[in-house]
Design an enzyme around this catalytic site. Structure first.
Site, PDB file in Angstrom:
ATOM      1  N   SER A 157       8.704   4.719   7.364  1.00 45.07           N
ATOM      2  CA  SER A 157       9.425   3.897   6.401  1.00 45.07           C
ATOM      3  C   SER A 157       8.484   3.359   5.316  1.00 45.07           C
ATOM      4  CB  SER A 157      10.151   2.766   7.136  1.00 45.07           C
ATOM      5  OG  SER A 157      11.002   2.066   6.270  1.00 45.07           O
ATOM      6  N   ASP A 278      20.228   8.501   5.901  1.00 46.03           N
ATOM      7  CA  ASP A 278      19.319   7.364   5.749  1.00 46.03           C
ATOM      8  C   ASP A 278      19.783   6.493   4.582  1.00 46.03           C
ATOM      9  OD1 ASP A 278      17.175   5.614   5.317  1.00 46.03           O
ATOM     10  OD2 ASP A 278      15.676   7.115   5.873  1.00 46.03           O
ATOM     11  N   HIS A 308      17.996   5.966   9.363  1.00 46.98           N
ATOM     12  CA  HIS A 308      16.621   5.739   8.901  1.00 46.98           C
ATOM     13  C   HIS A 308      15.600   5.752  10.045  1.00 46.98           C
ATOM     14  CE1 HIS A 308      13.361   4.259   6.442  1.00 46.98           C
ATOM     15  NE2 HIS A 308      13.243   3.157   7.179  1.00 46.98           N
TER      16      HIS A 308
END
Length: 344
Positions: A157, A278, A308
């Site tokens: 991320s 996502d 995600h």
């Protein structure tokens, strides 16, 4: 400084009350925890080593926004250690048990002057935050047990954004390869910070830079598919739960653009994985990296319908597929490049 609040009756770890040493042994790894001193503040760091396997390479892991290296993120670390990798991870400045204002990554120069006056030290700017983690990673990377082994950077991320900055800050050939899990290089339109908000707060000459005043757009709900895992993640006492800070959103948007403009400078082997559903980091983050990077050895995996958080937040069957793909990729690169020692 770091802070954490433990609710009464909440187990100290996601697995419950089992002592840490006993839990890690049951997982086939040893765990070390320490603080690493840097000019920008103290980093909380962890190491994960396989109990019964020879170390064949090292992996340096960076978590995402608002998270830390403990709680569920360490399950990724444990998986890699079980495959024979020495894993090192650090809480980013402003996260977990490391120093810094919680989740502040601002870079406005006027803001920095004001914040230093009010707080003493801000520890802001994502480039500096990445450099601080990199100083710990290089310390381990160049240490005697590991300097001759293949070495990989891993970022999840926003940690993928920080990892890419670390790669750009590193000497050539320092890293054998890069692994990105749903990296944040392109912000989805609904998640983008309002230019009007940023402009209005900017009129306050940086005094609003640390304000937790930006809409959070329910990021956690867009990241975690499995409702039971969402409950576990939400119970992390070190997870940041406030709204995004003004300077943080400005800095993330700025650095995302910087990375997009410099994809072609990536020459190291890499694997990037992303879910097509996502809602936090655009799948185009991975697609554009794959298309524009100059690397001769590059791999892209897209997972239909996944959210995600591919490893921590998907149902086990989905998460296991992602982990299996990562293992296949890194094992193959160690075999392919293992005999080529990095130029230290």
């Amino acid at each position: 400084m770091s802070s954490e609040t433990q609710q009464p009756g909440t187990p100290p770890n996601f697995w419950g009350d089992m002592p840490e040493k006993e839990y890690y042994a049951s997982q086939g790894v040893t765990n070390t925890q320490s603080y690493f001193e840097t000019p920008n503040g103290k980093l909380f760091t962890q190491g994960f080593l396989p109990l019964d396997k020879k170390v064949k390479a090292t992996v340096y892991m960076t978590h995402g926004y608002g998270s830390d290296t403990g709680w569920l993120f360490q399950k990724i670390c444990i998986s890699f250690a079980n495959w024979g990798y020495a894993v090192f991870a650090a809480d980013l400045l402003g996260h977990g048990r490391s120093d810094g204002i919680r989740c502040y990554m601002g870079s406005n120069s006027i803001a920095q002057d004001n914040i230093r006056y009010m707080w003493g030290s801000s520890h802001g700017d994502l480039d500096k935050i990445a450099a601080t983690s990199l100083s710990f990673f290089k310390h381990e990377r160049l240490s005697e047990p590991y300097k001759g082994l293949p070495a990989f950077l891993f970022g999840e991320s926003m940690g993928g954004l920080a990892t890419m900055l670390m790669y750009f800050q590193s000497e050539p050939n320092m890293w054998t390869g890069l692994i990105f899990s749903a990296p944040l290089f392109v912000i989805p339109e609904p998640m983008k910070p309002s230019k009007v908000h940023l402009f209005m707060y900017g009129l306050l000459f940086g005094l609003a830079d640390t304000w937790a005043a930006m809409p959070d757009n329910k990021m956690v709900g867009k990241a975690i598919k499995d409702p039971e895992k969402l409950k576990i993640i939400a119970s992390n006492p070190r997870r940041y739960t406030g709204k995004p800070r003004v300077g943080t959103m400005r800095e993330i948007a700025r650095m995302c653009q910087y990375i997009q403009d410099n994809f072609s400078k990536v020459t190291a082997p890499f694997l990037t994985v992303h879910g097509t559903a996502d809602g936090v980091a655009c799948p185009t983050s991975s697609q554009l990296l794959f298309e524009k990077a100059s690397s001769e050895d590059k791999s892209l995996k897209m997972y239909e319908g996944m959210y995600h958080s591919l490893i921590q937040g998907e149902p086990d069957a989905n998460a296991n597929l992602v982990v299996k793909d990562m293992r296949g990729w890194i094992d193959e690169r160690v075999e392919r490049y293992g005999s080529k020692k990095s130029d230290d």
